[in-house]
Scaffold this motif. Structure first.
Motif, PDB file in Angstrom:
ATOM      1  N   THR A   1     -55.480   4.511  54.356  1.00  0.00           N
ATOM      2  CA  THR A   1     -54.496   4.425  53.272  1.00  0.00           C
ATOM      3  C   THR A   1     -55.133   3.744  52.067  1.00  0.00           C
ATOM      4  N   ALA A   2     -55.854   2.638  52.315  1.00  0.00           N
ATOM      5  CA  ALA A   2     -56.547   1.947  51.223  1.00  0.00           C
ATOM      6  C   ALA A   2     -57.642   2.834  50.631  1.00  0.00           C
ATOM      7  N   LEU A   3     -58.393   3.525  51.516  1.00  0.00           N
ATOM      8  CA  LEU A   3     -59.475   4.395  51.032  1.00  0.00           C
ATOM      9  C   LEU A   3     -58.951   5.622  50.294  1.00  0.00           C
ATOM     10  N   SER A   4     -57.765   6.102  50.684  1.00  0.00           N
ATOM     11  CA  SER A   4     -57.222   7.276  49.995  1.00  0.00           C
ATOM     12  C   SER A   4     -56.913   6.950  48.543  1.00  0.00           C
ATOM     13  N   ALA A   5     -56.713   5.654  48.262  1.00  0.00           N
ATOM     14  CA  ALA A   5     -56.504   5.233  46.882  1.00  0.00           C
ATOM     15  C   ALA A   5     -57.837   5.036  46.167  1.00  0.00           C
ATOM     16  N   THR A   6     -58.881   4.606  46.909  1.00  0.00           N
ATOM     17  CA  THR A   6     -60.147   4.296  46.254  1.00  0.00           C
ATOM     18  C   THR A   6     -61.161   5.434  46.334  1.00  0.00           C
ATOM     19  N   VAL A   7     -61.236   6.138  47.487  1.00  0.00           N
ATOM     20  CA  VAL A   7     -62.138   7.290  47.565  1.00  0.00           C
ATOM     21  C   VAL A   7     -61.435   8.445  46.859  1.00  0.00           C
ATOM     22  N   GLY A   8     -61.821   8.677  45.666  1.00  0.00           N
ATOM     23  CA  GLY A   8     -61.147   9.705  44.873  1.00  0.00           C
ATOM     24  C   GLY A   8     -61.811   9.823  43.533  1.00  0.00           C
ATOM     25  N   MET A   9     -61.002   9.785  42.490  1.00  0.00           N
ATOM     26  CA  MET A   9     -61.552  10.004  41.168  1.00  0.00           C
ATOM     27  C   MET A   9     -62.467   8.873  40.703  1.00  0.00           C
ATOM     28  N   GLY A  10     -62.298   7.680  41.254  1.00  0.00           N
ATOM     29  CA  GLY A  10     -63.225   6.595  40.915  1.00  0.00           C
ATOM     30  C   GLY A  10     -64.640   6.941  41.346  1.00  0.00           C
ATOM     31  N   ASN A  11     -64.757   7.688  42.455  1.00  0.00           N
ATOM     32  CA  ASN A  11     -66.074   8.049  42.992  1.00  0.00           C
ATOM     33  C   ASN A  11     -66.662   9.291  42.352  1.00  0.00           C
ATOM     34  N   ILE A  12     -65.803  10.183  41.897  1.00  0.00           N
ATOM     35  CA  ILE A  12     -66.278  11.460  41.363  1.00  0.00           C
ATOM     36  C   ILE A  12     -66.302  11.447  39.841  1.00  0.00           C
ATOM     37  N   ALA A  13     -65.168  11.100  39.238  1.00  0.00           N
ATOM     38  CA  ALA A  13     -65.096  11.059  37.777  1.00  0.00           C
ATOM     39  C   ALA A  13     -65.572   9.714  37.233  1.00  0.00           C
ATOM     40  N   GLY A  14     -65.203   8.609  37.935  1.00  0.00           N
ATOM     41  CA  GLY A  14     -65.567   7.275  37.462  1.00  0.00           C
ATOM     42  C   GLY A  14     -67.077   7.079  37.393  1.00  0.00           C
ATOM     43  N   VAL A  15     -67.800   7.547  38.402  1.00  0.00           N
ATOM     44  CA  VAL A  15     -69.264   7.453  38.413  1.00  0.00           C
ATOM     45  C   VAL A  15     -69.846   8.271  37.270  1.00  0.00           C
ATOM     46  N   ALA A  16     -69.283   9.453  37.054  1.00  0.00           N
ATOM     47  CA  ALA A  16     -69.754  10.325  35.963  1.00  0.00           C
ATOM     48  C   ALA A  16     -69.544   9.664  34.604  1.00  0.00           C
ATOM     49  N   VAL A  17     -68.408   8.999  34.426  1.00  0.00           N
ATOM     50  CA  VAL A  17     -68.146   8.258  33.178  1.00  0.00           C
ATOM     51  C   VAL A  17     -69.206   7.171  33.002  1.00  0.00           C
ATOM     52  N   ALA A  18     -69.501   6.436  34.097  1.00  0.00           N
ATOM     53  CA  ALA A  18     -70.487   5.346  34.032  1.00  0.00           C
ATOM     54  C   ALA A  18     -71.863   5.872  33.626  1.00  0.00           C
ATOM     55  N   ILE A  19     -72.297   6.994  34.216  1.00  0.00           N
ATOM     56  CA  ILE A  19     -73.620   7.549  33.908  1.00  0.00           C
ATOM     57  C   ILE A  19     -73.651   8.144  32.502  1.00  0.00           C
ATOM     58  N   ALA A  20     -72.561   8.821  32.100  1.00  0.00           N
ATOM     59  CA  ALA A  20     -72.505   9.432  30.769  1.00  0.00           C
ATOM     60  C   ALA A  20     -72.653   8.376  29.674  1.00  0.00           C
ATOM     61  N   ILE A  21     -72.087   7.188  29.897  1.00  0.00           N
ATOM     62  CA  ILE A  21     -72.153   6.117  28.895  1.00  0.00           C
ATOM     63  C   ILE A  21     -73.367   5.215  29.120  1.00  0.00           C
ATOM     64  N   GLY A  22     -73.568   4.820  30.362  1.00  0.00           N
ATOM     65  CA  GLY A  22     -74.566   3.785  30.641  1.00  0.00           C
ATOM     66  C   GLY A  22     -75.889   4.260  31.176  1.00  0.00           C
ATOM     67  N   GLY A  23     -75.981   5.544  31.559  1.00  0.00           N
ATOM     68  CA  GLY A  23     -77.219   6.020  32.153  1.00  0.00           C
ATOM     69  C   GLY A  23     -77.335   5.599  33.620  1.00  0.00           C
ATOM     70  N   PRO A  24     -78.462   5.891  34.260  1.00  0.00           N
ATOM     71  CA  PRO A  24     -78.625   5.593  35.694  1.00  0.00           C
ATOM     72  C   PRO A  24     -78.466   4.121  36.043  1.00  0.00           C
ATOM     73  N   GLY A  25     -78.815   3.211  35.132  1.00  0.00           N
ATOM     74  CA  GLY A  25     -78.751   1.784  35.417  1.00  0.00           C
ATOM     75  C   GLY A  25     -77.367   1.292  35.775  1.00  0.00           C
ATOM     76  N   ALA A  26     -76.325   1.985  35.301  1.00  0.00           N
ATOM     77  CA  ALA A  26     -74.945   1.583  35.607  1.00  0.00           C
ATOM     78  C   ALA A  26     -74.680   1.629  37.110  1.00  0.00           C
ATOM     79  N   VAL A  27     -75.369   2.536  37.817  1.00  0.00           N
ATOM     80  CA  VAL A  27     -75.160   2.693  39.257  1.00  0.00           C
ATOM     81  C   VAL A  27     -75.572   1.424  40.004  1.00  0.00           C
ATOM     82  N   PHE A  28     -76.660   0.790  39.567  1.00  0.00           N
ATOM     83  CA  PHE A  28     -77.117  -0.437  40.221  1.00  0.00           C
ATOM     84  C   PHE A  28     -76.042  -1.515  40.163  1.00  0.00           C
ATOM     85  N   TRP A  29     -75.404  -1.657  39.014  1.00  0.00           N
ATOM     86  CA  TRP A  29     -74.381  -2.699  38.863  1.00  0.00           C
ATOM     87  C   TRP A  29     -73.118  -2.344  39.627  1.00  0.00           C
TER      88      TRP A  29
END
Length: 459
Positions: A71-99
């Motif tokens: 139930t907790a993962l159904s809220a977190t495993v979702g757009m944060g992992n697919i779209a949120g990561v893409a937003v981070a890379i689009a703005i911050g580049g690969p280094g955002a993934v480390f943080w």
């Protein structure tokens, strides 16, 4: 609309300053060292608890350890992992993934403490039903004098639990992957139709309550994580020769911030990159935000530490595994460098390039299930918050407001929705982290007692 967009952006920027960063990451680091890495030392035991080895149907609570985590993962495993990561890379580049990784490791310790507190200090709503979550562990654990802090959290959670970002990105995915290639002209009309369909699906499950939500999530989420994992592993195998190169780039760019495209923070780009990674990490795994303890507080157990151990697994699955897979899929295909796309569109471009013909459709199936399962869980969080504020008999009104907000998410911009949720999550983190740090010694006393009896029973 543009003025509202700029107001929400300014609000998000203001609350995500250095003080909040210190509270979330500094507080999490303190908990990690204060516990002497205790959660990590019992990782195997945590997996046994999750598998149901210690389940007792007579224990207090509503759902199993596994259902609480899904139930907790159904809220977190979702757009944060697919779209949120893409937003981070689009703005911050690969280094955002480390943080984001740093956020997850620290977040595992935070989740151990918040998950334990959620069961240690369960309260009861106005119907006499046992409930967990920051609002309850603040009032039950710290006393009624701290109730304003619990109210502050609950008011922020009413907005933070709205499904607007997930719906926004699911709508964008359906438009880009399904409708545009068929020659359909997308716009307000198509967005309203998509929103209407989501209203019907969500309304059916949400109005069924926690048991229907948890049962649906426990069936949908694991299978979609497996499908997503297989698809991304295929992308990585096809591009295996460049995978080490991008792992290295994630590490080096994390400290050089040479590929960061956003606004500097206090004149510096490295600080801005760190904040971006932490924000996207927090959005992905919600450690320290306070939503997941509401699900974990409903677990069937009389041993709070067990649920803390289960809760701790969330950021590992969510950010260290799923977010890393998404990031590598975007990086190794090169789409982050030669396309202006952001959010879910960037991830879809990566899948379409690496798995021609079917890749984007596999992604759409995963996105649809992740997003819709997220809609179910967040409604539970919001209705619990309204129950605390106005009594359990009124929680049904939140579900009506919640389902109606789906139309807002379907028809507004990505920037507005992500800034709104980021800002409100920051407000939720303040009472959650303050209360967790305040009661950390009690969690450690409970943990020492639990592991001492556990070792005796084994011996």
């Amino acid at each position: 609309m543009e003025k509202l967009d700029s107001i929400i952006e300014a609000f998000s920027g203001a609350v995500w300053g250095i003080p909040l960063l210190v509270l979330l990451i500094g507080g999490g680091l303190f908990l990690l060292f204060y516990s002497r890495f205790l959660p990590f030392r019992y990782l195997g035991h945590a997996i046994q608890v999750l598998r149901g080895k210690y389940d007792d149907p007579d224990d207090p609570g509503e759902i199993s350890h596994f259902q609480a985590l899904t139930t907790a993962l159904s809220a977190t495993v979702g757009m944060g992992n697919i779209a949120g990561v893409a937003v981070a890379i689009a703005i911050g580049g690969p280094g955002a993934v480390f943080w984001m990784w740093i956020s997850a490791v620290v977040g595992m310790a935070t989740k151990f403490f918040t998950g334990t507190l959620a069961v240690m200090y369960r309260g009861t709503d106005s119907d006499g039903v046992a409930q967990g979550g920051p609002m309850y562990f603040i009032t039950e654990g710290m006393g009624k004098v701290w109730k304003p802090l619990a109210i502050f959290f609950s008011v922020a959670a009413l907005i933070g639990a709205l499904p607007v970002f997930n719906v926004n990105q699911l709508t964008q995915a359906i438009n880009d992957i399904l409708l545009k290639p068929q020659g359909v002209e997308v716009g307000l009309k198509t967005n309203l139709v998509i929103g209407g369909i989501l209203v019907l699906i969500t309304g059916f499950v949400v109005l069924g309550g926690l048991n229907r939500i948890s049962k649906t999530a426990s069936r949908l989420v694991p299978s979609m994580v497996v499908l997503y994992f297989i698809a991304v592993m295929y992308i990585l195998i096809v591009n295996i020769e460049v995978v080490p190169e991008y792992f290295k780039l994630i590490l080096t760019d994390a400290f050089s911030a040479s590929l960061y495209k956003g606004e500097p923070l206090y004149g510096g780009i490295l600080g801005a990159l760190i904040v971006l990674g932490i924000k996207r990490g927090a959005f992905s795994n919600e450690a320290g935000i306070g939503t997941a303890p509401m699900a974990h507080g409903a677990a069937k157990t009389d041993q709070p530490v067990r649920e803390g151990l289960v809760a701790m697994l969330g950021p590992a699955i969510d950010t260290l595994i799923v977010c890393t897979l998404t990031a590598l899929a975007i990086l190794v295909t090169g789409v982050w460098e030669n396309t202006g796309a952001s959010g879910v569109s960037l991830t879809a471009t990566a899948f379409a390039k690496a798995i021609p013909s079917v890749g984007k459709y596999i992604l759409l199936i995963c996105i649809a299930v992740f997003s819709i399962s997220s809609l179910f869980s967040y409604s539970y969080y919001g209705s619990k918050s309204l129950s605390f504020l106005a009594g359990a008999k009124n929680k049904k009104y939140y579900n009506i407001f919640y389902v109606a907000s789906i139309m807002l998410g379907a028809t507004t911009t990505l920037d507005m929705m992500i800034n709104l949720i980021d800002g409100v999550f920051a407000l939720m983190a303040i009472p959650t982290m303050f209360a967790t740090l305040y009661m950390a010694p009690r969690v450690m006393r409970e943990a020492k007692k639990y592991f001492s009896s556990f070792k005796k029973s084994k011996g």
